[in-house]
Design a protein around this motif. Structure first.
Motif, PDB file in Angstrom:
ATOM      1  N   ALA A 180       0.693   4.278  -2.526  1.00 45.72           N
ATOM      2  CA  ALA A 180       0.451   5.549  -2.137  1.00 45.72           C
ATOM      3  C   ALA A 180       1.458   6.474  -2.760  1.00 45.72           C
ATOM      4  O   ALA A 180       1.090   7.725  -3.308  1.00 45.72           O
ATOM      5  CB  ALA A 180       0.370   5.635  -0.848  1.00 45.72           C
ATOM      6  N   THR A 181       2.811   6.234  -2.718  1.00 47.16           N
ATOM      7  CA  THR A 181       3.881   6.965  -3.274  1.00 47.16           C
ATOM      8  C   THR A 181       3.599   7.159  -4.558  1.00 47.16           C
ATOM      9  O   THR A 181       3.911   8.358  -5.088  1.00 47.16           O
ATOM     10  CB  THR A 181       5.278   6.342  -2.835  1.00 47.16           C
ATOM     11  N   ALA A 214       0.842  -1.277   0.149  1.00 46.75           N
ATOM     12  CA  ALA A 214       0.051   0.054  -0.189  1.00 46.75           C
ATOM     13  C   ALA A 214       0.896   1.260   0.023  1.00 46.75           C
ATOM     14  O   ALA A 214       0.602   2.266  -0.617  1.00 46.75           O
ATOM     15  CB  ALA A 214      -0.856  -0.081   1.271  1.00 46.75           C
ATOM     16  N   ARG A 215       2.040   1.140   0.688  1.00 45.97           N
ATOM     17  CA  ARG A 215       2.752   2.224   0.708  1.00 45.97           C
ATOM     18  C   ARG A 215       3.225   2.782  -0.518  1.00 45.97           C
ATOM     19  O   ARG A 215       3.611   3.949  -0.874  1.00 45.97           O
ATOM     20  CB  ARG A 215       3.949   1.798   1.735  1.00 45.97           C
ATOM     21  N   TYR A 237       0.221   9.490  -5.156  1.00 44.85           N
ATOM     22  CA  TYR A 237       0.052  10.628  -4.548  1.00 44.85           C
ATOM     23  C   TYR A 237       1.216  11.420  -4.449  1.00 44.85           C
ATOM     24  O   TYR A 237       1.202  12.969  -4.254  1.00 44.85           O
ATOM     25  CB  TYR A 237      -0.584  10.388  -3.175  1.00 44.85           C
ATOM     26  N   ALA A 238       2.348  10.965  -3.915  1.00 39.50           N
ATOM     27  CA  ALA A 238       3.636  11.882  -3.643  1.00 39.50           C
ATOM     28  C   ALA A 238       3.869  12.722  -4.692  1.00 39.50           C
ATOM     29  O   ALA A 238       3.999  12.338  -5.917  1.00 39.50           O
ATOM     30  CB  ALA A 238       4.707  10.967  -3.295  1.00 39.50           C
TER      31      ALA A 238
END
Ligand SMILES: Cc1cc2nc3c(=O)[nH]c(=O)nc-3n(C[C@H](O)[C@H](O)[C@H](O)COP(=O)(O)OP(=O)(O)OC[C@H]3O[C@@H](n4cnc5c(N)ncnc54)[C@H](O)[C@@H]3O)c2cc1C
Ligand SMILES: [Zn+2]
Lengths: 416, 88
Positions: free
Chosen positions: B40-41, B36-37, B44-45
């Motif tokens: 997410a990166t 998930a990390r 969205y990052a």
């Protein structure tokens, strides 16, 4: 600190205005504080105020690279409202509106919160259905909302175009009676004065250049006026949040854009509510000085250039002329931009940064003026206790990993 | 109005262009397990740099994607190149 009252105004009138104190001090930074806040916008100043008031933490510095309130807090169009869709947002923003309702008394400073209401117009039958859904969602969340037909909108804002030539004729709208406008500078100044009175040091012309870290923990900041250490550091720097995140080497889901606003020459009163027409992307209110305060959507190019430009000016003013043709010949006095911090779900970020000791309050994007009292209140809670208040927990940045986005951009069509 | 250079059409009005994203984001390899990390990166990052940036832009009128290098503070455009070849 001189208490402001009708009596002191009268007394000073008789004494040649010689008895007023400075509204806040200009202290030299101490080498260490309990809490350091980066950025003296509304959110940073309110955080300092509530740290002192609610948590008894008065050994606090607010560090500002320019002058306090010189960022978006002093550049926004001052609309205060809580007409959001999701329960999490309604709870957050309505808490803020409730704090605003008592803020002038609380701060002993007139923030001129004028609850003149806000109309968001609907321009087709499908839009009317969405408007009804919005009203129902707001009421379920305990927020005041009224569903208006065309005649009711006309009563509130006769200046709008009801002619047969209008490109998107008005069918009705959503009205929030408790919404309104405030005086942006007064919100910054009021919180600054009240925080200073409790012992908070507000240090202007002091830029944070670097974060000090020890053993993987943020222990202070290096500034243009030297090193300042603290047990907890909070960043409230809006459009510059990614710059601080870069110093902390953490990721942020933020893109910075310029958002512009316009003020006209002063006119006799023509509009006593706030009006937003979503299809034109333009909204307007009239200030107490008579100037029309006009805003619109974000620029299309990511930017840190804090100044106005023509393409968005053209779009916003073309929208205004379509909305309210009577204003076509009114002249603009001023036009400017602020750099806003836009998140993927148009909801703010409140929470730990990923670097221990550093906390973030950002991502308010185009709509964080209305949230200043709540943002400060909740961020102070986080800095003081290390834990979220129930109202801020849904806005923790962990939502981008867990997928619990609060997509107000889609749900309430965030204009502002 | 600011003028942006399309590598295919030359200098054109900024309103003809659409910001597509930061250059250099690579979609996670979904042939493997992606946590998930990392999603997410990727999703969205943002680097969101103040100063020199390299971004992917779309010229709406010719529908070509290309790389633009510009300064996000002064808004000066330094270069624009086709996405082909070694642009990445
Ligand atoms: C044109 C415009 C219209 C808007 N209209 C509305 C509206 O009608 N209603 C609404 O609710 N919201 C509106 N907003 C949004 C609102 O203004 C912001 O969300 C809000 O003011 C953010 O407050 P803040 O305290 O977080 O940031 P700011 O007020 O921007 O304060 C951040 C401060 O941090 C300082 N800083 C940055 N980097 C550093 C550093 N390295 N060291 C030290 N200091 C630093 C900056 O100088 C700045 O003073 C509008 C914004 C704009 C630009
Ligand atoms: Zn082209």
């Amino acid at each position: 600190m001189t208490r402001y009252s009708a009596f002191t105004v009268f007394r000073e009138g008789l004494r040649g205005q010689k008895g007023w104190d400075k509204a806040w001090r200009s202290p030299v930074p101490k080498p260490a504080y309990d809490v350091v806040i980066i950025g003296a916008g509304g959110h940073g100043l309110a955080t300092a105020y509530y740290l002192a008031k609610n948590h008894g933490i008065k050994d606090v510095a607010v560090i500002e690279k320019g002058w306090l309130g010189g960022g978006n807090t002093g550049r926004n169009t001052t609309v205060i409202r809580s007409n959001y869709f999701y329960p999490e947002s309604a709870a957050l923003y309505d808490f803020s509106v409730r704090l605003y309702e008592n803020l002038s008394r609380e701060l002993n400073y007139n923030v001129m919160f004028s609850q003149r209401g806000m109309v968001v117009t609907a321009h087709s039958e499908p839009e009317m259905e969405m408007a009804a859904r919005q009203v129902n969602a707001m009421r379920l969340n305990g927020v005041d909302a009224e569903f208006l037909d065309r005649d009711q909108v006309r009563k509130l804002a006769p200046l709008l175009n009801y002619g047969p030539d209008m490109r998107y004729p008005i069918h009705g709208g959503v009205f929030q009676p408790r919404a309104g406008t405030g005086r942006h500078d007064a919100v910054a100044w009021g919180f600054a004065r009240a925080a200073d009175a409790q012992g908070v040091d507000i240090i202007q012309n002091c830029q944070v250049l670097e974060l000090l870290t020890e053993g993987g923990r943020c222990v202070g900041v290096r500034t243009s006026q030297g090193e300042i250490r603290a047990s907890a550091i909070g960043a409230t720097v809006a459009g510059h949040s990614s710059v601080i995140a870069d110093m902390a080497q953490v990721d942020l889901p933020i893109t910075s854009y310029a958002l512009q606003a316009f003020v006209s020459e002063p006119l006799k009163p023509v509009l006593d509510t706030v009006v937003l027409c979503p299809p034109f992307g333009t909204y307007i209110s009239q200030s107490d000085k008579g100037g029309l305060v006009i805003g619109g959507g974000l620029d299309r190019v990511p930017s840190y250039g804090q100044r106005g430009n023509l393409p968005m000016q053209e779009a916003v003013l073309a929208g205004l002329v379509e909305m309210m043709p009577a204003l076509a010949s009114v002249k603009l006095l001023r036009h400017w931009a602020g750099i806003v911090d836009v998140t993927p779900d148009s909801s703010p970020i409140i929470g730990p940064s990923g670097l221990e000791g550093l906390y973030l309050n950002c991502g308010w994007g185009t709509g964080g003026f209305k949230a200043i009292p709540a943002g400060g209140y909740l961020f102070a809670h986080l800095l003081a206790t290390g834990h979220h208040h129930d109202l801020s927990r849904p806005f923790d940045p962990v939502r981008f990993t867990t997928g619990h986005l609060i997509d107000e951009g889609a749900a309430s069509g965030i204009a502002h | 109005m600011q003028i942006f250079p399309c590598p295919f059409c030359g200098p054109r009005n900024e309103t003809e262009f659409h910001f597509a994203g930061e250059l250099g984001k690579v979609r996670p390899d979904t042939g493997k397990e992606v946590n998930a990390r990392d999603w997410a990166t990727y999703l969205y990052a943002q680097r969101n740099e103040k100063g020199l940036v390299r971004e992917v832009w779309l010229h709406l009128t010719c529908s070509e994607l290309f790389v633009m290098e510009r300064d996000s503070l002064t808004m000066d455009v330094r270069a624009s190149k086709s996405l082909r070849g070694d642009a990445l």
